[in-house]
Design an enzyme around this catalytic site. Sequence first.
Site, mmCIF file in Angstrom:
data_model
loop_
_atom_site.group_PDB
_atom_site.id
_atom_site.type_symbol
_atom_site.label_atom_id
_atom_site.label_comp_id
_atom_site.label_asym_id
_atom_site.label_seq_id
_atom_site.Cartn_x
_atom_site.Cartn_y
_atom_site.Cartn_z
ATOM 1 C CB CYS A 1 -6.431 2.606 37.514
ATOM 2 S SG CYS A 1 -8.176 2.793 37.915
ATOM 3 C CG HIS A 2 -3.067 0.956 35.688
ATOM 4 N ND1 HIS A 2 -4.264 1.217 35.065
ATOM 5 C CD2 HIS A 2 -3.114 -0.332 36.113
ATOM 6 C CE1 HIS A 2 -5.013 0.110 35.083
ATOM 7 N NE2 HIS A 2 -4.340 -0.842 35.721
#
Lengths: 250, 174, 414
Positions: free
Chosen positions: B138-139
């Site tokens: 995701c990040h």
Amino acid sequence: MKKIISLFLLLFSINAFSAGSSIEIPKYDWSWKGFFGTYDRASAQRGLKVYREVCAGCHSMNLISYRNLEALGFSEAQIKVIAADYLIQDGPNDEGDMFEREALPSDRFADPYPNIQAARAANNGALPPDLSLIVKARPKGADYIKALLLGYTEAPQEINVPEGQYYNKFMEGNLIAMPSPLSEGAVEYDDGTESTVDQMATDVTTFLAWAAEPSLEDRKRIGLKVMLFLIVLFVLAYISKQNIWRDVKY
Amino acid sequence: MSEQNKPRRDFIKLASMTLGGVGAASLAIPFITSMNPGKDTLALASTEIDLSPLKEGQSLTIIWRGKPVFIKHRTPAEIEQAKNVALADLKDAEEDSNRVQDNKWLVVLGVCTHLGCVPLGQKTTDVKGDFGGWFCPCHGSHYDTSGRIRKGPAPKNLPVPPYVFLSESKIKIG
Amino acid sequence: MSANDPQGYKKTLSSPYTGIKGWIDSRLPLIRMMEAEYLKFPVPKSLNYFWSFGGIAMFCLIGLILSGIFLGFHYKPSADDAFNSVERIMRDVNYGWLIRYLHANLVSFFFIATYIHIFRALYFGSYKAPRELVFIFGLLMFFLMMGTAFLGYTLPWGQMSYWGATVITNLFSAIPFVGDAILTVLLGDFNVGDATINRFYVLHWLLAFAILGLVIFHVITLHMTGSNNPTGSEPQSWDETLTFHPYITIKDLNATILFFILLAFVLFYYPNILGHSDNYIRANSMVTPAHIVPEWYFLPFYAILRAIPDKLGGVIAMFSSIGLLALLPWLDTSKVRSCLFRPIWRICVLLFALDFFILMYMGGKPAEGIYVIIARFGTAYWFLFLLVLAPLVGFLETPKQPLTISNYLKSKKA
């Protein structure tokens, strides 16, 4: 005014809500009756054995979980062993298949049949009812269940009992699709109690009564505290009222 | 006459109101507790896992209280890697020995401490990030072989749930 | 601007209180309203305990709403899940059994309190001018109560829930021309089913809060006239009144506690005695129970429904048995309020109460033979009472001279 009130109380005590049958159900003594009644643990444990060995072949109890048996005095280990005796369906797994596994304490009691149609097919079209609430689902409750179990007799001459039905003194209409389930010595009790038909009927009914209403003991215990509290509160309120109204002049 | 009764009246008032208050509080308790998880929910609050089918280097994902839990059978190399990290290099400093009960078995919650995605790294074909553990797509948070955050926006290490060893090859989580 | 409105277009905040109390009260005059309506409010000195049942009913309503909300946290309003969710509440939710039994038994006690409350109105003429609207709002609340109770009873989705819903909703098909269409719109399907239970859940909440709202109108209209009292004579001086607080608050508190002792007794020791064992059987659309019986509080009206051989006639009779009651303030022609001073009407009212119980008993029996004959007589008396006796007796009887409150109290002391 007092006469009106007593008239109301008299009339209200008439049981207006019974559209009951004319069959007289015998009254038995049960350990959980009365204000201080509790479930006889030993009897309920024996009743579980009767359920497992006699009834569970046809009757589900799908509102009860194995972990609930802790309330009857079974240990966590004993419950794991009881649960592991049963296979329940789980899944789908990562391959997309349903599979069977041993029951865990958190699972509900395993159903003897996969669905209602299978249950009917195996029992001449009759559906053996789920027993989780049976004691609360019949008008005279435990008395009725025990009476029914003991109520199988020869049909009187004039009654024709069709194939697949049996005569029972206490069943509504006197014909029941279940053959007499209990016979002398059918279950061997772990605590050595003699397993007469009467004993087994009493024990399994005790077990079923607990299953239908596990909160009974809590309810009566809390009830006692609440009643005492309210009575004390009422006495105080009454004294307050007399005190406050003493000044009122007529 | 009512003046004489005033102390008595006050006492009765006080006693009634106190008892009433106790009653009201006692009534509130069952209502509030009814909002807590029910007994069926609590029964599912712990899960037992059999570790024996898990071979060295393999990882298992199970669901516990609705969340994924990563159980990793660590190789000696991974254990070595986890122990040879200076605490100063860690954003959330924790010794590997504080995060495991048995070096071979790492049990962590598979929920990234940044914003809650499930990190990759459970499957042998997964991206494992720069530190050999897990990588959150995701990040871009990287976790090492002890589940500690090494690079990326996540603030904390992958949490270790409460668990006990019931035997050499069986654990109970929760 | 006028003499009656010295401020005119300019509004100034004012309050009889000072400090924070005054700040709030000048902006939201609830404190002075509470003081006027519930502390200082003058109440006749001669009230007996029949007057406590309105307050008791209100506590029942509050209890029902609170227990209902906490049940609502766990209940699932679908045909597949409802029965199981209720059993989950009974077994797995902490104190779920207590909240469920409280809710179910409070309904019965709410009706007990309401029926006694209505009887008080009939016996002491509380429905007569100028309290007609108090009475009408009360009857509206009674209608909503019955609706709410009916909807609520379907929610556990037991056999009685399902079949009671089927029987009662089928009454709508009795309406000529539009009956079937109305029935389908109501049910959301061709039979009582999943669509029905979901919307009945919403309507149950809606009606419950509608009752709460109507309580406000009921109390406002009551406070415009002040309470009636056993003599039917209005207070003539301050001496004949008491302030609501502390005299009525403590008296009502006593009655309420006693009432809740009765409730607690039933709740903790005989929680299922007022219900039907059949409702512990899962609903089955293929199997009809041998005797479909509504809850006890509906039985008199159920008896009236079944007493009329025609389906539409029965429905009309059932609804108008309460609807016509709303006309009683105008049907009753007597100038005297209280039955204490109306010897003939007193007998009529007591017979009406007896009739209520007889119809209740008949409602629980099968609609055949002697039962339906008695139910017909009972229904006949009900309408005779409202349509014939009320106007005639008021006209023909010679009432006794009503006592003033003071004389009544003196005579009781003696």
